[in-house]
Design a protein around this motif. Structure first.
Motif, PDB file in Angstrom:
ATOM      1  N   ALA A  72     -37.575 -12.572 -54.732  1.00 24.69           N
ATOM      2  CA  ALA A  72     -37.787 -11.939 -53.428  1.00 24.69           C
ATOM      3  C   ALA A  72     -38.151 -13.008 -52.400  1.00 24.69           C
ATOM      4  O   ALA A  72     -38.915 -13.933 -52.673  1.00 24.69           O
ATOM      5  N   ILE A  73     -37.565 -12.867 -51.225  1.00 22.37           N
ATOM      6  CA  ILE A  73     -37.855 -13.764 -50.108  1.00 22.37           C
ATOM      7  C   ILE A  73     -38.257 -12.899 -48.921  1.00 22.37           C
ATOM      8  O   ILE A  73     -37.545 -11.952 -48.572  1.00 22.37           O
ATOM      9  N   TYR A  74     -39.372 -13.233 -48.300  1.00 22.54           N
ATOM     10  CA  TYR A  74     -39.790 -12.571 -47.064  1.00 22.54           C
ATOM     11  C   TYR A  74     -39.514 -13.516 -45.905  1.00 22.54           C
ATOM     12  O   TYR A  74     -40.027 -14.628 -45.868  1.00 22.54           O
ATOM     13  N   HIS A  75     -38.704 -13.052 -44.974  1.00 24.03           N
ATOM     14  CA  HIS A  75     -38.388 -13.805 -43.761  1.00 24.03           C
ATOM     15  C   HIS A  75     -39.158 -13.132 -42.636  1.00 24.03           C
ATOM     16  O   HIS A  75     -38.942 -11.962 -42.347  1.00 24.03           O
ATOM     17  N   MET A  76     -40.078 -13.872 -42.032  1.00 26.59           N
ATOM     18  CA  MET A  76     -40.943 -13.298 -41.001  1.00 26.59           C
ATOM     19  C   MET A  76     -40.784 -14.031 -39.677  1.00 26.59           C
ATOM     20  O   MET A  76     -40.650 -15.252 -39.647  1.00 26.59           O
ATOM     21  N   ASP A  77     -40.797 -13.260 -38.613  1.00 27.76           N
ATOM     22  CA  ASP A  77     -40.758 -13.812 -37.265  1.00 27.76           C
ATOM     23  C   ASP A  77     -41.968 -13.256 -36.532  1.00 27.76           C
ATOM     24  O   ASP A  77     -42.038 -12.072 -36.234  1.00 27.76           O
ATOM     25  N   TRP A  78     -42.910 -14.136 -36.244  1.00 30.82           N
ATOM     26  CA  TRP A  78     -44.173 -13.710 -35.634  1.00 30.82           C
ATOM     27  C   TRP A  78     -44.176 -13.849 -34.119  1.00 30.82           C
ATOM     28  O   TRP A  78     -45.204 -13.702 -33.473  1.00 30.82           O
ATOM     29  N   TYR A  79     -43.018 -14.117 -33.520  1.00 28.21           N
ATOM     30  CA  TYR A  79     -42.944 -14.395 -32.089  1.00 28.21           C
ATOM     31  C   TYR A  79     -43.557 -13.282 -31.236  1.00 28.21           C
ATOM     32  O   TYR A  79     -44.251 -13.548 -30.263  1.00 28.21           O
ATOM     33  N   ARG A  80     -43.309 -12.046 -31.577  1.00 25.40           N
ATOM     34  CA  ARG A  80     -43.770 -10.922 -30.759  1.00 25.40           C
ATOM     35  C   ARG A  80     -45.184 -10.439 -31.105  1.00 25.40           C
ATOM     36  O   ARG A  80     -45.684  -9.521 -30.476  1.00 25.40           O
ATOM     37  N   MET A  81     -45.812 -11.044 -32.074  1.00 27.82           N
ATOM     38  CA  MET A  81     -47.170 -10.626 -32.449  1.00 27.82           C
ATOM     39  C   MET A  81     -48.189 -11.214 -31.478  1.00 27.82           C
ATOM     40  O   MET A  81     -48.033 -12.332 -31.005  1.00 27.82           O
ATOM     41  N   ARG A  82     -49.233 -10.453 -31.241  1.00 33.17           N
ATOM     42  CA  ARG A  82     -50.291 -10.906 -30.333  1.00 33.17           C
ATOM     43  C   ARG A  82     -51.304 -11.808 -31.032  1.00 33.17           C
ATOM     44  O   ARG A  82     -51.763 -12.783 -30.467  1.00 33.17           O
ATOM     45  N   ASP A  83     -51.684 -11.440 -32.281  1.00 34.46           N
ATOM     46  CA  ASP A  83     -52.778 -12.150 -32.928  1.00 34.46           C
ATOM     47  C   ASP A  83     -52.820 -11.852 -34.423  1.00 34.46           C
ATOM     48  O   ASP A  83     -51.978 -11.107 -34.937  1.00 34.46           O
ATOM     49  N   GLU A  84     -53.817 -12.407 -35.101  1.00 33.37           N
ATOM     50  CA  GLU A  84     -53.969 -12.217 -36.545  1.00 33.37           C
ATOM     51  C   GLU A  84     -54.173 -10.755 -36.922  1.00 33.37           C
ATOM     52  O   GLU A  84     -53.679 -10.295 -37.944  1.00 33.37           O
ATOM     53  N   GLU A  85     -54.915 -10.028 -36.103  1.00 34.05           N
ATOM     54  CA  GLU A  85     -55.181  -8.620 -36.397  1.00 34.05           C
ATOM     55  C   GLU A  85     -53.878  -7.819 -36.466  1.00 34.05           C
ATOM     56  O   GLU A  85     -53.674  -7.013 -37.368  1.00 34.05           O
TER      57      GLU A  85
END
Length: 137
Positions: A72-85
């Motif tokens: 399994a591979i998780y491809h994540m794009d955090w560009y639109r996230m505001r913060d760690e929460e």
């Protein structure tokens, strides 16, 4: 390690990248918009035998692929996230702690939830067609 590449040599570049980082499960991809992060991850997933459609998870945040080589591979794009929460609420920590490969674009959006050991991949456009890939574990 530095690797110069373009679209005609990307397969060789991602093979070298895989050989350098396959012992680390969480890979973080750094680079400006348009540097080629998604393109490299796409080519890497193809190299690892992923048969599903490989696309940017910009809006979904996480795409999961299955590889006969890497599991399994998780491809994540955090560009639109505001913060760690927001990352935690999206279930990103579960992916990072799963023991599966995680390829993360825009890691600086929630870098405090990353594990201590990551494989850093830096991408830079050297001109319109060529890229410089620098890695450091």
């Amino acid at each position: 390690m530095d690797i110069q590449f373009n679209l005609s040599t990307i397969k060789e570049a991602v093979q070298s990248l895989w050989n350098a980082g396959k012992d680390t499960k969480v890979w973080v991809f750094h680079g400006e918009m348009g540097a080629g992060k998604t393109t490299v991850i796409h080519a890497l997933c193809e190299q690892l035998g992923v048969k599903q459609a490989i696309s940017s998870p910009t809006f979904a945040i996480i795409n999961e692929y299955n590889s006969p080589i890497a599991g399994a591979i998780y491809h994540m794009d955090w560009y639109r996230m505001r913060d760690e929460e927001e990352a935690i609420q999206a279930g990103i920590e579960d992916c990072l702690l799963s023991g599966n490969y995680c390829f993360v674009e825009w890691p600086e959006k929630a870098e405090n939830i990353l594990p201590e050991k990551v494989f850093n991949v830096y991408l830079k456009a050297t001109d319109h067609e060529n890229r410089l890939l620098t890695v450091n574990a």
